[in-house]
Design an enzyme around this catalytic site. Structure first.
Site, PDB file in Angstrom:
ATOM      1  CB  SER A 547      -0.953  -0.040   1.194  1.00  0.00           C
ATOM      2  OG  SER A 547      -1.987   0.896   1.036  1.00  0.00           O
ATOM      3  CG  ASP A 627      -5.720  -2.851  -4.559  1.00  0.00           C
ATOM      4  OD1 ASP A 627      -6.544  -2.052  -4.069  1.00  0.00           O
ATOM      5  OD2 ASP A 627      -4.505  -2.802  -4.311  1.00  0.00           O
ATOM      6  CG  HIS A 659      -5.335  -2.622  -0.543  1.00  0.00           C
ATOM      7  ND1 HIS A 659      -4.587  -2.100  -1.571  1.00  0.00           N
ATOM      8  CD2 HIS A 659      -4.893  -1.997   0.579  1.00  0.00           C
ATOM      9  CE1 HIS A 659      -3.736  -1.214  -1.098  1.00  0.00           C
ATOM     10  NE2 HIS A 659      -3.898  -1.131   0.208  1.00  0.00           N
TER      11      HIS A 659
END
Length: 685
Positions: A547, A627, A659
């Site tokens: 991330s 995602d 994600h």
């Protein structure tokens, strides 16, 4: 510890406490790696501790167990007969035995988040429905029509057409009320085209009953631009008036979450953010007086995020959990505002107070231990309040830390003790170092099992996501620091600018400066660890992040060659294209101070893509099709660039993940691929 060891561990879910304080009801998830499944089951254990036992073990699983107000019934949710529905069963409070369960709801749209009304006569829950449908028959027919249609195309007319890992479609989450004796559930938000409650990735429910059961409070993001706004509000709704309309009681321009009535009904407390458009503003604990309609910040000087809270039975105290320097302690605030810290060591959550007010039941985990149920003795710390002064308001900022009143913490469950006793998992060590602008930054280090100070070890340098997140004394199944260390590595983790648990100014330090001070903090933290740890082989280090950590891994790729390899998972490679493909636009517009066409210079200043001519480091790219926070195209762009520039690279692509990597066998492949890549480039032959 091996990956197989981690998969054998039983994972604690949500907790509830019986009204008489004798029993803890909780869910625990079992992972079957061969079947690629995760199945939750309901368990029971005495509050004082003892042997835990499963109440049922249906093949479909069951979760969300809740005691009725008299403790004589339990509700839970299960997909035993296809689709999640609410089930009820009698409960013997003396013996802790449960009767035969029967199904309460039969909704085609399923149920979630069920809670009892205070008198046990009704149940409040959520279900995703078509706002223009007036009954379940309409919802069912609409779903069947879409499933049978040969045309799967979609037409979008507004933003947030996809969110997290799904396309939002035309359905919206609504609150429903159903009698515990059965009947047709009542849609409390009929016709509302917004989600009730606000979208959440987990944690406390966003709604609650008043003590008399005549009213509910709930959170809702009732805005025209949900992809651009963070402004969710708190609404109340009378249940005893069929014509009642929701009443907005919050006033903040930011997000307002998790309303909870005081047991005496005088107040509603919730977590509130002030700044519009900023999802990582400080979460304050506010108090709404139902009689005067006045709002008060309970802890104006407390410079940490209030992550969750629970009222004491006397309505004079609120217990809450808040992150602080790698820990998540439990605190207590006494009306009108004097506060103190009750626990240290580990991360606490899912707080419950026993009916007599003498103890809290909560979950607790450490970096070496998955979550377990614990009992926190309150032991009447009123004398400590007297020493503070009745009107003392003390916060973790310029006023100094809150006074610490040590409360005894005793384990209630022992879900994984037998397995953990067989494993060698070194303790995490904390260190502090000076960084730019004379700011002190915290880091953590984990040595490998069987550590020998005379040897040199390669390093896995982990970078957390968020960017408003933090490493700390917490267990993780997705990025497990102990598992990373287990194969002979020193694990180093730094909480740079942007990290939570160090005050809001520190959190805000990443805004508009993604590759600036946070990058310097990370590099200086690793420098410090190398300088003070003679056993680190600084010529064999790999940087890994997901991330925002993936963004930073991409940034590192173009700005230093100190690492032997890089692993970048779901990172932002091209800041401009990431804006156009993300779901929550408010995030990018806050962090980069505008849109690409209003502030293109800042987007390009911090774009890892524009340093591609400096790429040299062997890089593993990981990205997933579902995602929607950071689109898979970000991974494709990076991998294509690395391949064209002849940089050693590999891409791990998951077509069925978002994600996070959640499926057991996908997780197994992820750990194996990541660790093999690091071994390939850092292990000394």
């Amino acid at each position: 510890m091996t990956f197989d060891d981690m998969m054998k561990m039983r994972r604690l879910g949500d907790i509830d406490v019986s009204p008489d304080g004798r029993w803890v009801l909780f869910s625990a998830t079992d992972v079957d790696l061969a079947k690629n499944t995760r199945t939750p089951h309901l368990w029971l254990v005495p509050t004082a501790g003892g042997k835990s036992r499963a109440l049922m073990e249906w093949m479909a699983g069951e979760n969300g167990g809740r005691f009725s107000s008299d403790g004589k019934e339990i509700l839970f949710e299960s997909g035993r007969e296809g689709g999640e529905q609410i089930w009820l069963a009698s409960f013997d409070t003396a013996t802790g035995t449960m009767g035969e369960a029967h199904r309460l709801t039969h909704l085609s749209t399923e149920t979630d988040g069920a809670i009892w009304s205070p008198d046990g006569g009704q149940i409040l829950f959520t279900s995703a429905v078509y706002p223009d449908c007036n009954d379940d028959g309409c919802n069912k027919a609409r779903d069947e029509e879409r499933a049978e249609s040969k045309v799967k195309a979609r037409i979008f007319t507004h933003l947030l057409y996809r969110h997290w890992d799904v396309f939002t479609g035309d359905k919206r989450s609504h609150l429903f009320l159903v009698d515990a004796d059965g009947g047709t559930p009542r849609d409390l938000n009929a016709g509302d085209e917004h989600d009730v409650p606000t979208f959440s990735l987990g944690g406390p429910t966003g709604y609650a009953f008043s003590p008399d059961g005549r009213e509910i409070a709930y959170e809702e993001k009732k805005v025209d631009d949900p992809a651009l706004s963070t402004n969710s509000d708190i609404f109340t709704l009378r249940l005893d008036d069929a014509n009642a309309k929701p009443v907005k009681i919050s006033t903040s321009l930011g997000g307002d979450f998790t309303p909870r009535y005081s047991p005496d009904g005088k107040y509603i407390a919730w977590r509130s953010q002030r700044r519009a458009g900023y999802e990582s503003d400080r979460f304050r604990l506010v108090l709404y007086d139902r009689a005067t309609k006045q709002l008060k910040d309970m802890l104006p000087g407390f410079d940490r995020w209030v992550d969750e809270f629970v009222w004491a039975p006397d309505s004079q105290r609120i217990y809450f959990a808040a992150g602080d320097a790698g820990e998540e302690p439990v605190y207590m605030v006494k009306l009108p505002g004097a506060a103190m810290q009750l626990t240290t060591n580990g991360a606490f959550g899912d707080l419950h107070v026993t009916a007599d007010g003498k103890a809290l039941i909560a979950s607790r985990m450490e970096v070496t231990t998955p979550a377990e149920v614990v009992r926190i003795a309150r032991d009447r710390p009123d004398a400590a309040y007297s020493a503070m002064g009745h009107d003392a308001v003390i916060g973790l900022n310029r006023d100094g830390p809150l006074p610490l009143y040590h409360s005894a913490v005793d384990a209630v469950t022992h879900l994984n003790d037998a397995l953990l006793a067989q494993l060698d998992m070194p303790k995490m060590e904390s260190f502090w170092f000076p960084s730019i602008d004379r700011v002190k930054v915290q880091g953590f280090l984990i040595k490998p099992p069987g550590f020998d100070a005379a040897k040199k070890y390669p390093v896995k340098f982990l970078i957390h996501g968020g960017p408003q997140g933090a490493w700390g004394d917490e267990w993780s199944y997705r990025w497990n620091a102990e598992l990373f260390a287990a194969s002979g590595y020193v694990v180093v983790m730094i909480n740079p600018r942007g990290s939570t648990g160090y005050g809001q100014t520190f959190v805000d330090g990443v805004n508009g400066d993604w590759g600036g001070k946070p990058y310097i903090d990370l590099m200086r933290g690793l420098d410090y660890a190398e300088l003070h740890s003679s056993f680190i082989d600084k010529s064999h280090e790999c940087a890994l992040g997901a991330s925002y950590g993936g963004y930073m891994a991409d940034w590192i790729l173009g700005h230093t060659h100190r690492f032997k390899c890089i692993v970048t998972h779901d990172g932002m490679f091209n800041t401009e294209s990431a804006y156009g493909t993300t779901d929550e636009l408010w995030f990018n517009e806050w962090e980069f101070k505008g849109t690409p066409w209003t502030n293109r210079a800042l987007y390009r200043r911090w774009s890892p893509m524009l340093a591609e001519t400096n790429f040299r480091t062997p890089t593993l790219v990981v990205h997933s099709q579902l995602d929607y926070r950071l689109d898979v195209s970000e991974g494709y762009q990076l991998f294509d660039t690395l391949q064209r520039m002849k940089v050693p690279s590999k891409m791990l692509y998951f077509p069925d993940e978002g994600h996070w990597i959640l499926k057991p066998q996908n997780s197994e492949l992820w750990y194996r691929t990541v660790n093999d890549w690091v071994d390939q480039w850092t292990k000394v032959q």
